[in-house]
Design a protein around this motif. Structure first.
Motif, PDB file in Angstrom:
ATOM      1  N   VAL A 113      52.689  34.642  34.923  1.00 17.70           N
ATOM      2  CA  VAL A 113      52.207  34.123  33.796  1.00 17.70           C
ATOM      3  C   VAL A 113      51.595  35.484  33.963  1.00 17.70           C
ATOM      4  N   TRP A 114      51.573  35.997  32.868  1.00 14.02           N
ATOM      5  CA  TRP A 114      51.320  37.200  32.016  1.00 14.02           C
ATOM      6  C   TRP A 114      50.108  36.681  31.084  1.00 14.02           C
ATOM      7  N   SER A 115      48.652  37.110  30.950  1.00 10.69           N
ATOM      8  CA  SER A 115      47.874  36.373  30.484  1.00 10.69           C
ATOM      9  C   SER A 115      46.388  37.651  29.933  1.00 10.69           C
ATOM     10  N   LYS A 116      45.507  37.029  28.654  1.00 14.11           N
ATOM     11  CA  LYS A 116      44.095  38.047  28.924  1.00 14.11           C
ATOM     12  C   LYS A 116      42.905  37.126  28.592  1.00 14.11           C
ATOM     13  N   THR A 117      42.009  37.579  30.101  1.00 16.85           N
ATOM     14  CA  THR A 117      40.894  36.913  29.656  1.00 16.85           C
ATOM     15  C   THR A 117      40.152  36.707  28.398  1.00 16.85           C
ATOM     16  N   PRO A 118      39.435  36.087  28.611  1.00 17.04           N
ATOM     17  CA  PRO A 118      38.765  35.812  26.558  1.00 17.04           C
ATOM     18  C   PRO A 118      38.128  37.268  25.970  1.00 17.04           C
ATOM     19  N   ASP A 119      37.914  38.313  26.940  1.00 21.37           N
ATOM     20  CA  ASP A 119      37.700  39.884  26.160  1.00 21.37           C
ATOM     21  C   ASP A 119      38.633  40.811  26.471  1.00 21.37           C
ATOM     22  N   GLY A 120      40.095  39.880  26.763  1.00 21.95           N
ATOM     23  CA  GLY A 120      41.100  40.853  26.123  1.00 21.95           C
ATOM     24  C   GLY A 120      41.488  41.752  27.662  1.00 21.95           C
ATOM     25  N   ARG A 121      40.747  41.442  29.214  1.00 23.35           N
ATOM     26  CA  ARG A 121      41.460  42.103  30.373  1.00 23.35           C
ATOM     27  C   ARG A 121      42.759  41.474  31.397  1.00 23.35           C
ATOM     28  N   THR A 122      43.651  42.157  31.215  1.00 26.91           N
ATOM     29  CA  THR A 122      44.653  41.377  31.907  1.00 26.91           C
ATOM     30  C   THR A 122      43.867  39.870  33.510  1.00 26.91           C
ATOM     31  N   TRP A 123      45.170  39.164  33.162  1.00 28.85           N
ATOM     32  CA  TRP A 123      45.260  38.243  33.924  1.00 28.85           C
ATOM     33  C   TRP A 123      46.065  37.760  34.332  1.00 28.85           C
ATOM     34  N   PHE A 124      46.462  37.767  35.696  1.00 25.49           N
ATOM     35  CA  PHE A 124      48.590  37.414  36.010  1.00 25.49           C
ATOM     36  C   PHE A 124      48.147  36.925  37.372  1.00 25.49           C
ATOM     37  N   TYR A 191      56.616  29.123  49.236  1.00 24.74           N
ATOM     38  CA  TYR A 191      56.431  29.677  47.909  1.00 24.74           C
ATOM     39  C   TYR A 191      54.987  29.464  47.804  1.00 24.74           C
ATOM     40  N   GLY A 192      53.974  30.030  49.140  1.00 28.71           N
ATOM     41  CA  GLY A 192      52.745  29.760  49.293  1.00 28.71           C
ATOM     42  C   GLY A 192      52.043  31.512  48.509  1.00 28.71           C
ATOM     43  N   ILE A 193      53.283  31.964  49.119  1.00 25.72           N
ATOM     44  CA  ILE A 193      52.804  33.609  48.912  1.00 25.72           C
ATOM     45  C   ILE A 193      52.851  33.485  47.536  1.00 25.72           C
ATOM     46  N   ALA A 194      51.722  34.152  46.841  1.00 25.28           N
ATOM     47  CA  ALA A 194      51.390  34.774  45.338  1.00 25.28           C
ATOM     48  C   ALA A 194      50.290  35.437  45.179  1.00 25.28           C
ATOM     49  N   LEU A 195      50.705  35.816  43.949  1.00 29.34           N
ATOM     50  CA  LEU A 195      49.273  36.854  44.011  1.00 29.34           C
ATOM     51  C   LEU A 195      49.034  36.279  42.457  1.00 29.34           C
ATOM     52  N   ASN A 196      48.114  37.476  42.380  1.00 29.71           N
ATOM     53  CA  ASN A 196      46.739  36.898  41.681  1.00 29.71           C
ATOM     54  C   ASN A 196      45.566  37.835  41.108  1.00 29.71           C
ATOM     55  N   VAL A 197      45.868  38.344  39.709  1.00 28.26           N
ATOM     56  CA  VAL A 197      44.824  39.725  39.576  1.00 28.26           C
ATOM     57  C   VAL A 197      44.621  39.730  38.090  1.00 28.26           C
ATOM     58  N   LEU A 222      37.116  34.303  36.770  1.00 26.99           N
ATOM     59  CA  LEU A 222      36.082  34.699  35.286  1.00 26.99           C
ATOM     60  C   LEU A 222      35.655  35.036  34.799  1.00 26.99           C
ATOM     61  N   PRO A 223      34.541  36.100  34.420  1.00 26.52           N
ATOM     62  CA  PRO A 223      33.360  36.373  34.268  1.00 26.52           C
ATOM     63  C   PRO A 223      32.769  35.649  33.560  1.00 26.52           C
ATOM     64  N   GLY A 224      31.438  35.281  33.359  1.00 27.47           N
ATOM     65  CA  GLY A 224      30.482  34.365  32.741  1.00 27.47           C
ATOM     66  C   GLY A 224      30.586  33.065  32.819  1.00 27.47           C
ATOM     67  N   GLU A 225      31.747  32.543  33.699  1.00 30.36           N
ATOM     68  CA  GLU A 225      31.610  31.031  34.745  1.00 30.36           C
ATOM     69  C   GLU A 225      31.193  31.026  35.343  1.00 30.36           C
ATOM     70  N   LYS A 226      29.479  31.523  36.324  1.00 28.46           N
ATOM     71  CA  LYS A 226      28.866  32.086  36.795  1.00 28.46           C
ATOM     72  C   LYS A 226      28.104  30.504  37.060  1.00 28.46           C
ATOM     73  N   PRO A 227      27.917  29.323  35.690  1.00 27.26           N
ATOM     74  CA  PRO A 227      27.035  28.565  36.622  1.00 27.26           C
ATOM     75  C   PRO A 227      28.274  27.069  36.987  1.00 27.26           C
ATOM     76  N   GLN A 228      29.513  27.284  35.541  1.00 28.10           N
ATOM     77  CA  GLN A 228      30.572  26.215  36.530  1.00 28.10           C
ATOM     78  C   GLN A 228      30.941  26.445  38.116  1.00 28.10           C
ATOM     79  N   ALA A 229      31.225  28.227  37.756  1.00 29.00           N
ATOM     80  CA  ALA A 229      31.911  28.587  40.174  1.00 29.00           C
ATOM     81  C   ALA A 229      30.962  27.885  40.530  1.00 29.00           C
ATOM     82  N   GLU A 230      29.945  28.386  40.552  1.00 24.31           N
ATOM     83  CA  GLU A 230      28.580  27.238  41.307  1.00 24.31           C
ATOM     84  C   GLU A 230      28.814  26.364  41.860  1.00 24.31           C
ATOM     85  N   LYS A 231      29.067  25.155  40.295  1.00 19.94           N
ATOM     86  CA  LYS A 231      29.087  23.719  40.697  1.00 19.94           C
ATOM     87  C   LYS A 231      30.502  23.413  41.685  1.00 19.94           C
TER      88      LYS A 231
END
Length: 451
Positions: A113-124, A191-197, A222-231
């Motif tokens: 799954v190759w993608s980009k974060t909202p600010d354009g950085r790699t999210w894989f 199948y439980g081994i995983a790469l996340n970048v 991801l950056p900018g989600e601290k309040p949701q992440a803490e919940k």
């Protein structure tokens, strides 16, 4: 299905070095695989997708000529310089790389799954439950192909992090800013081994278990989600307490409870569960996806079905844990309401098991003869029925025996195990897991019982 040559291999250790190249959407790898021969072997048949061509192989440190291996259909077959006797050990070092299969709709379609974060950085991320671990590393692509130990070394571009399975051993930094994240995991399912970048931020804490041990907890988001992440992170400890009180000790307490945000919905990657639910809570007030994937640490990662045909043990138990959690939180009325919601989704078109070795597609897909979504909802109702039939004491006792292989699990006195189908068992005595699986259709739909 594993070949006789593959079942002759005891998978002792996998040392997996990856370099993720986002600009080219390429993955390079060096896999050092150590096996003990249960019976004499002259060849090593190892699964590896043909999208990742092999450039070099060495056996016990000695390079082989290219003529010594073939990979016509994704089963890399290595002819050994000399046969390995029963009890002997062999190490294969495989250098490979290429453009791996891209998931069209992860996690229902597996791959990268190759993608980009909202600010354009790699999210894989990777996901491999259906098509298999061989999509990105050389493995024995069958539920019983678990290695006893895995070391992961994941090299990523500057500014990115690579949370993965097990315990973080250390992070190496190169002069150009690239980093290698080194992880170690025991008994991961294939199948439980995983790469996340990604450019992850982290919230962490420690859970003091009722069993006396302390369990590290991590959520990478991801950056900018601290309040949701803490919940979301606030749900980790009570959910863990529920599972430990109802089932038994967290199976990977000496590693971590880990969750990582992914673009795809979710997957039960051992100690690094993928989470992509956008922080949505169920009507009952908790995050259903986090809770479901976390259930698989017990039912999927600790207890792994030895055959896809029995994967209702993963999904049925994972689904049943939600109304059970509702009861634990709010009482019997919530339990009944949640179960009633599941009941309406039962299709009841096919038996829960075919009583044969099956592929993942033959279980999850109706047009291939599988039970499909019934392994979730009907599996949950089978367990509800069984619980009412034999009573709480026997039900939770048989569940603990199935999960841990013993009635008195404590941290350190068990390891992950497979539930073996009756046709593969050496003994005629069925395990508790097989007693439930073998009775499944009759428990949930008596009119379909054979005479």
């Amino acid at each position: 299905m594993l070949t006789p040559e593959q079942t002759a291999l005891q998978f002792d250790h996998a040392d997996l070095a990856f370099e993720v190249l986002p600009d080219a959407q390429r993955l390079n790898g060096v896999a050092t695989l150590r096996f003990t021969a249960r019976a004499p072997v002259a060849r090593l048949p190892i699964d590896l997708d043909r999208n990742l061509p092999v450039s070099a192989i060495a056996i016990d440190g000695v390079a082989l000529p290219a003529s010594a291996w073939t990979n016509p259909e994704g089963r890399l077959t290595i002819t050994l310089p000399r046969p390995v006797p029963a009890g002997g050990k062999v190490t294969a070092t495989i250098t490979y790389g290429g453009t791996p299969h891209v998931a069209v709709k992860a996690p229902w379609d597996d791959g990268m799954v190759w993608s980009k974060t909202p600010d354009g950085r790699t999210w894989f991320a990777t996901t491999a439950e259906g098509y298999g671990c061989d999509l990105f590393w050389p493995c024995l692509d069958f539920p019983t192909g678990e290695p006893a130990l895995v070391d992961l070394h994941i090299t990523v571009p500057k500014g990115l992090k690579a949370p993965s399975n097990g315990v973080l051993v250390g992070v190496d930094t190169f002069a150009d800013g690239r980093t290698t994240w080194n992880w170690r995991a025991k008994h991961p399912n294939t199948y439980g081994i995983a790469l996340n970048v990604g450019p992850y931020e982290e919230v962490r804490g420690t859970y003091k278990s009722r069993f006396g041990n302390s369990i590290p907890m991590f959520y990478w988001y991801l950056p900018g989600e601290k309040p949701q992440a803490e919940k979301l992170f606030a749900e980790f400890a009570p959910t863990l307490d529920f599972f430990e009180s109802m089932i038994g000790p967290y199976p990977f307490g000496d590693e971590k409870l880990g969750v990582v945000e992914t673009l795809h919905k979710g997957m039960e990657h051992q100690t690094i569960n993928a989470y992509g639910n956008d922080y949505a809570k169920a009507p009952e007030g908790f995050d259903w996806l986090f809770q479901h994937e976390f259930a698989h640490e017990w039912f999927g990662n600790q207890l792994t079905a030895a055959n896809w045909d029995d994967y209702w043990l993963h999904e049925g138990y994972g689904t049943y844990m939600q109304p059970l959690y509702g009861q634990w939180r709010e009482g019997r009325a919530r339990y009944a309401t949640m179960l009633q919601g599941e009941r309406g989704a039962i299709m009841n078109r096919m038996p829960m098991t075919q009583q044969r070795i099956s592929t993942e597609e033959e279980v999850y897909e109706l047009d291939k003869g599988g039970a499909g979504q019934d392994i979730y909802n009907k599996g949950s109702w089978m367990l509800h029925t069984l619980r009412n039939l034999i009573g709480d004491t026997a039900f939770f006792d048989v569940t603990r025996r199935a999960v841990y292989g013993r009635p008195d699990p404590k941290p350190g006195n068990f390891t992950p195990a497979s539930a073996r189908p009756r046709s593969m068992r050496r003994s005629s005595a069925a395990s508790p897991a097989r007693i439930m699986a073998g009775s499944s259709t009759c428990i949930s739909a008596r009119r379909h019982c054979p005479s």
